[in-house]
Each structure stands twice: as structure tokens, then as C-alpha cells.
Design a protein around this motif. Structure first.
Motif, mmCIF file in Angstrom:
data_model
loop_
_atom_site.group_PDB
_atom_site.id
_atom_site.type_symbol
_atom_site.label_atom_id
_atom_site.label_comp_id
_atom_site.label_asym_id
_atom_site.label_seq_id
_atom_site.Cartn_x
_atom_site.Cartn_y
_atom_site.Cartn_z
ATOM 1 N N GLY A 249 0.815 -1.217 0.000
ATOM 2 C CA GLY A 249 0.000 0.000 0.000
ATOM 3 C C GLY A 249 0.837 1.249 0.000
ATOM 4 N N ARG A 250 1.942 1.248 0.775
ATOM 5 C CA ARG A 250 2.824 2.416 0.802
ATOM 6 C C ARG A 250 3.476 2.640 -0.559
ATOM 7 N N LEU A 251 3.965 1.563 -1.179
ATOM 8 C CA LEU A 251 4.588 1.690 -2.498
ATOM 9 C C LEU A 251 3.574 2.126 -3.545
ATOM 10 N N LEU A 252 2.388 1.538 -3.491
ATOM 11 C CA LEU A 252 1.349 1.907 -4.454
ATOM 12 C C LEU A 252 0.881 3.340 -4.224
ATOM 13 N N HIS A 253 0.764 3.726 -2.960
ATOM 14 C CA HIS A 253 0.379 5.093 -2.606
ATOM 15 C C HIS A 253 1.351 6.093 -3.224
ATOM 16 N N GLY B 79 3.570 5.561 -5.662
ATOM 17 C CA GLY B 79 3.605 5.469 -7.118
ATOM 18 C C GLY B 79 2.412 6.146 -7.778
ATOM 19 N N LEU B 80 1.225 5.954 -7.223
ATOM 20 C CA LEU B 80 0.033 6.597 -7.771
ATOM 21 C C LEU B 80 0.110 8.108 -7.621
ATOM 22 N N LEU C 237 2.119 0.861 -11.930
ATOM 23 C CA LEU C 237 2.350 -0.537 -11.595
ATOM 24 C C LEU C 237 3.667 -1.118 -12.104
ATOM 25 N N PRO C 238 4.102 -0.854 -13.358
ATOM 26 C CA PRO C 238 5.335 -1.510 -13.818
ATOM 27 C C PRO C 238 6.541 -1.260 -12.922
#
Length: 580
Positions: free
Chosen positions: A196-200, A202-203, A234-235
């Protein structure tokens, strides 16, 4: 990028797997003990070891072939479906391994499902902002705190609350779907917090790029923009998913032991503690193959997600969005660190070895704020003295890892070994060192140090590349400066400070890894006061004295929260430090 370059990661993983297979296959000789003697002792600890008995064992197992010959026999047996015979039970290893592997894969599947749900919940607000064309610089602190508590600590807390107090789930065993819930949550929540932290981040970075505003002006719908932002982010995040799976493999060992789940992780742990090396070899090989397969699958998913146009290209990462922690974010490390300091100082004023049998499993009181353990020893005293011991060992490991990472990071071609080491969880390294050195503080320290240098070496290598590409370095070379002079005068002074800060930020994590090995019985041995060992010693009494489990659990949770809070509130990084 050519097809040959795309194959480099595959070749690297294959080479890493080959090297680890050779290491695992040679465990009987690397342990420094006569395998025949180990077989006899494993089967009968009280029996007399005679030369005739040793000769019979060597002949029966083909040990006279030597290390390389037996390695070849072991590999040939694996190809034919024979993983060897247990030194303890005398039964074939493969049936038990396959049964445990099925259990572990089911548990990992449940944990991954929990992790994806947690990650989606933590990143949902950022994605909703992006679909409206807004970029709000959220700190992601809530996502970070999900990663603060290790799996075995979270599992201990869940067991006390939901299995012992509320009785909503069984505390032990593997009898049905109800036994999957607590272990899957214990493994999935920290992994979901990391994702979630990485996706947060990155988004948030992808939503800040100019193309999102262009799509809005051209009338793009909210769903279209949200999917575009997600696909852009995502990539770059998929390689981290492989590390999450590797972390789950390591966490599965502790969680399976905690909840008495008959998986491959618990099988490996039992084999390491009993020196049943054939069973340990097979279990470690299964864990390593799962890690390599996870990395390969994630790499293929990344290639498919990029599409034909970008499959061979180098895709730049989204621009980093800086966020400043709020008042509570800056105060949190002070609060958590202060609580740890108070517990440590209060415990140091007490005797951790004094035994009073009348206080066995005594509840918390004014005289004993954290209660007493099963022998009547003061838990607060053991927590305080254990904190000092753990921190000192962690500091020594951090210093060694910093020196090794700095030196190796200066060498060319370090990325291959770094990738190999990053694919090995500390728990798996602990199982290997337990087979080689036996359980103990030294083995645990060697295991953690064996994997702790790799991120620092990767950081060093990236900083060196960046420094060597600067204009003033090129000017120095043009003016006749030698490589050694440039390294001493320019590169090292620029590289050492950020890598040193990186190492210090990892110190609490090193302490948590040591505690996890202590919890599994691979680290400090009784009667040493050590946090993981304290938790392990209290688990058999969790239903009678849950406070004995909660005390080390809360201490470890404070340490994990302190590690996350410090890393989240560190000073804004320079361009050179952002590669960490």
C-alpha cells in the motif's frame, strides 16, 4: 533493449538458484560434523557411537562418495523424485515435504489476498483524487504503520485477543478454513502495508505528471484517468512485489511455528533444530524455488503490462512527490522512542535472573508492572536487559554490514550477488546458519549480517554511478586526475554519509530480525533475556497468562513502530540519497 538483455534477469536467477542448490546440497559437510555421526545421534541420542556403526551408516547412505559425489547423488535423486530419507524418522522426505508445501501455499494464498485488500484500501484515496485530476500530497503514514509490526508479533497479538479472549478463532492447528484466518491476517497485513505504501507513492507521483491534466482537458472520464494512472504506476512497483513474496516466505516460518501449522516453514525449522539435514535440505530448496518462481512470474507480468511498444525500453520512474510529515508525524518517533527508553531503564534496575516460584505467571501488579514469567522471573527486568543486549548486537551487525556494503558496492558487477541475497529472507539465512553453526547468538548474528549488507551495497553502487556521471568528475579526469585520487577526494566523501544514514535507519529492523530468530529458537538460548526468546517462552501459557505474551509483543511493536516512524520523518533527501 534486446532479447538478450531481457534474458539477463532469468540467467541471474538461474545462477542464483544453482549456487543456493549447491550450498544446500553440501550442508552435511559444511556443518563440520561427520554426517554418519549426525545420523546416529539424530536417530538415537543415547546410543553408543561405535566405529562399526559409523561405517554401516556410511555404506548405507553412500557417504563414502565424498561431498561432491554425494551432492551429485542428491541432485540425481531430486530429478528422479527422491528427496532423501529423514535422519530422525527414517522415512522418505518427499511425501512430508509435498504435504507441507500444499499447506504453505494455501496460507500464502490467503496472506496475498489479505495483502491486496489492505493495499487497495490504503491507496484508494489517492486513486480517487487522481480520477478527479487532483494531487494531494498525502504522507502515507497510515500505510507505513501497517508495516511496523512483524508477522510473528502481530500473530501473537491476534492470538491473545481473538483466540484467547474473544474465542472467535482457534489458536492452533490446521483443521479447517477457520484456522486460516488469523495466520493469513498476521502475514497479509504487514505485506499489504508495504504494498500500500509503495502503491500510494507510485500513484501520487504518476497523478502529478502533465499527461493527466491533458487527458482531463480532452474530456477523459474518471475511470479512464484512474486506470491510466494505475497502469503508469504498476510496472515500476512490480519488482517490489517479488520482495513482498520473499518476505512472506520468511514470515511463513514464524507464523507456522506460532500457530502450529504443518507447513514447509515449520518443517524446515524443526529439521534445523534437530539437525535433520536431508529434511532441511528439501525444505530450504522448496522455499528458494518458490522465491525464484515468484521473481520470474513478477518479471513476466511486468513485461506483459508494459505492452509491445515499451517491452524493450527503459521506462523512467514517475517523478517523486515530496511530502512533509505533520506535527504528529514528527512527534511519533519521540513518543515511541521515549516509551522504549522508559521500559529499558526501568528493567535495567531489576534483576532478570531472580527466580521466585511463588510468582509463576503472576499478573501485572505495582511490584511487577509486566507480571512474571513461567519461572517467576520479572518480565520487566528481562525486557530491559534484553533491549540492551539486542541493541548492542544489532549495532555490531549494522556496523559490519555498513563496512561490507560500502566496500562491495564499489566493485563492478555487484548487482548479481545483491539480487541473490535480497531474495533470501533472514529467517532462511538463519536456518542455514543453524545447520552450519548451531542455534545461538553467533549464528543469528551471522544470518542477519549475511543479508543486511546487500541493500547498502546496492545503495553504494547507485551513488557511485551517479557521482561518476557528474560534470566535475569528468572535468577532473580531463585535467589528468587519476581514478584513485577521484575516488578518495570526490566519490567516497559524497557516498559515505548517505550510506551511513541508510545503515542507521536499518538498525531497528536488524534488531527485529534478531528477535524473530530468537523467537524461532535459532538465536539466543535460555536463560538469556532476549525479546524474541521471551515471547517464545511465554507462548505455551498464552491461555493462562496472556499478559506474559502481550508484554514482549508490545515491546516489539514499539520497536517496529519506532523504525517506521524514524524512516518516515527523516530529513528531505538529496538526489543522491533518493536511490535508497
Amino acid at each position: 533493449m534486446s532479447t538478450a538483455k531481457l534474458a539477463v534477469p532469468m540467467v541471474s536467477r538461474a545462477g542464483a538458484l544453482a549456487a543456493m542448490i549447491a550450498l544446500v546440497g553440501l550442508l552435511p559437510w559444511l556443518s563440520g560434523r561427520d554426517p554418519a555421526w549426525s545420523v546416529l545421534r539424530a536417530q538415537s541420542a543415547e546410543g553408543e557411537v561405535s566405529p562399526e556403526a559409523l561405517a554401516a551408516v556410511r555404506e548405507r547412505l553412500g557417504l563414502d562418495a565424498g561431498p561432491l559425489g554425494l551432492l551429485g547423488q542428491w541432485l540425481a535423486g531430486l530429478v528422479s523424485g527422491d528427496a532423501g530419507t529423514s535422519w530422525v524418522s527414517g522415512k522418505p522426505v518427499l511425501p512430508g515435504l509435498l504435504g507441507g508445501l500444499g499447506v504453505s501455499l494455501t496460507l500464502m494464498g490467503g496472506a496475498i489476498a489479505v495483502a491486496l485488500v489492505v493495499a487497495a484500501m490504503l491507496a484508494a484515496r489517492v486513486l480517487a483524487d487522481a480520477s478527479h485530476g487532483e494531487v494531494r500530497h498525502r504522507s502515507g503514514a497510515s500505510a507505513a504503520m501497517f508495516t511496523a509490526v512483524p508477522e510473528f508479533v502481530l500473530g501473537s497479538g491476534l492470538m491473545v485477543v481473538f483466540a484467547v479472549w474473544l474465542r472467535w478463532a482457534p489458536p492452533y492447528g490446521w483443521a479447517g478454513p477457520e484456522n486460516l484466518v488469523l495466520p493469513a491476517v498476521a502475514m497479509g497485513v504487514p505485506a499489504g502495508g508495504l504494498l500500500g505504501r509503495l502503491l500510494h507513492d507510485g500513484l501520487q507521483s504518476a497523478a502529478a505528471e502533465p499527461w493527466t491534466r491533458t487527458w482531463l482537458v480532452l474530456g477523459g472520464g474518471r475511470a479512464t484517468i484512474a486506470m491510466g494512472v494505475l497502469r503508469r504506476a504498476l510496472p515500476a512497483l512490480l519488482p517490489q512485489l517479488a520482495l513482498v513474496v520473499v518476505g512472506l516466505l520468511g514470515g511463513a516460518v514464524a507464523v507456522e511455528e506460532l500457530f502450529a501449522i504443518p507447513g514447509v516453514g515449520r518443517l524446515a525449522l524443526g529439521a534445523a533444530l534437530s539437525q535433520d539435514l536431508p529434511t532441511l535440505q528439501a525444505a530450504l530448496l522448496a522455499l528458494l524455488v518458490l522465491g525464484v518462481l515468484a521473481g520470474t512470474a513478477v518479471g513476466l507480468a511486468q513485461v506483459l503490462l508494459l505492452g509491445p511498444a515499451l517491452r524493450g525500453a527503459s521506462v523512467p520512474a514517475a517523478a517523486e512527490v515530496r511530502t512533509e510529515p505533520g506535527r504528529w508525524g514528527r512527534a511519533l518517533p519521540v513518543m515511541l522512542g521515549g516509551a522504549l527508553l522508559i521500559v529499558t531503564v526501568a528493567g535495567l534496575l531489576r534483576d532478570p535472573t531472580a527466580v521466585d516460584t511463588s510468582l509463576r505467571l503472576a499478573a501485572p501488579s505495582w511490584a511487577h508492572p509486566f507480571g512474571a514469567d513461567a519461572l517467576g522471573r520479572d518480565v520487566l527486568a528481562r525486557l530491559g536487559h534484553g533491549a540492551v543486549r539486542t541493541v548492542l548486537v544489532a549495532a555490531a551487525i549494522t556496523a559490519v554490514s555498513f563496512a561490507v556494503g560500502l566496500v562491495l558496492g564499489l566493485l563492478p558487477g555487484i548487482s548479481g550477488p545483491v539480487e541473490v541475497i535480497n531474495a533470501v529472507p533472514p529467517v532462511v539465512a538463519g536456518l542455514l546458519t543453524a545447520a552450519l553453526l548451531g542455534p545461538g547468538v553467533l549464528g543469528a548474528a551471522v544470518a542477519v549480517a549475511a543479508v543486511a549488507w546487500a541493500p547498502l551495497a546496492a545503495h553504494t553502487a547507485a551513488l557511485v554511478r551517479e557521482e561518476l556521471a557528474t560534470t566535475y568528475i569528468r572535468a577532473s579526469r580531463t585535467s589528468g586526475a587519476g581514478s584513485g585520487w577521484i575516488m578518495r577526494k570526490h566519490v567516497l566523501p559524497a557516498v559515505i554519509p548517505p550510506v551511513a544514514r541508510h545503515a542507521l535507519l536499518r538498525l531497528p529492523g536488524v534488531a527485529l530480525h534478531l528477535s524473530s530468530l530468537g523467537f524461532l529458537g535459532l538465536g539466543a538460548q535460555p536463560p538469556t533475556p532476549e525479546w524474541g526468546l521471551l515471547l517464545s517462552e511465554s507462548m505455551p501459557y498464552v491461555e493462562r497468562a496472556p499478559w506474559a505474551v502481550l508484554s514482549p509483543t508490545l515491546a516489539l511493536a514499539l520497536l517496529g513502530g519506532f523504525a517506521i516512524a524514524v524512516s518516515a520523518t527523516r530529513a528531505p533527501r538529496t538526489g543522491r540519497e533518493s536511490v535508497a
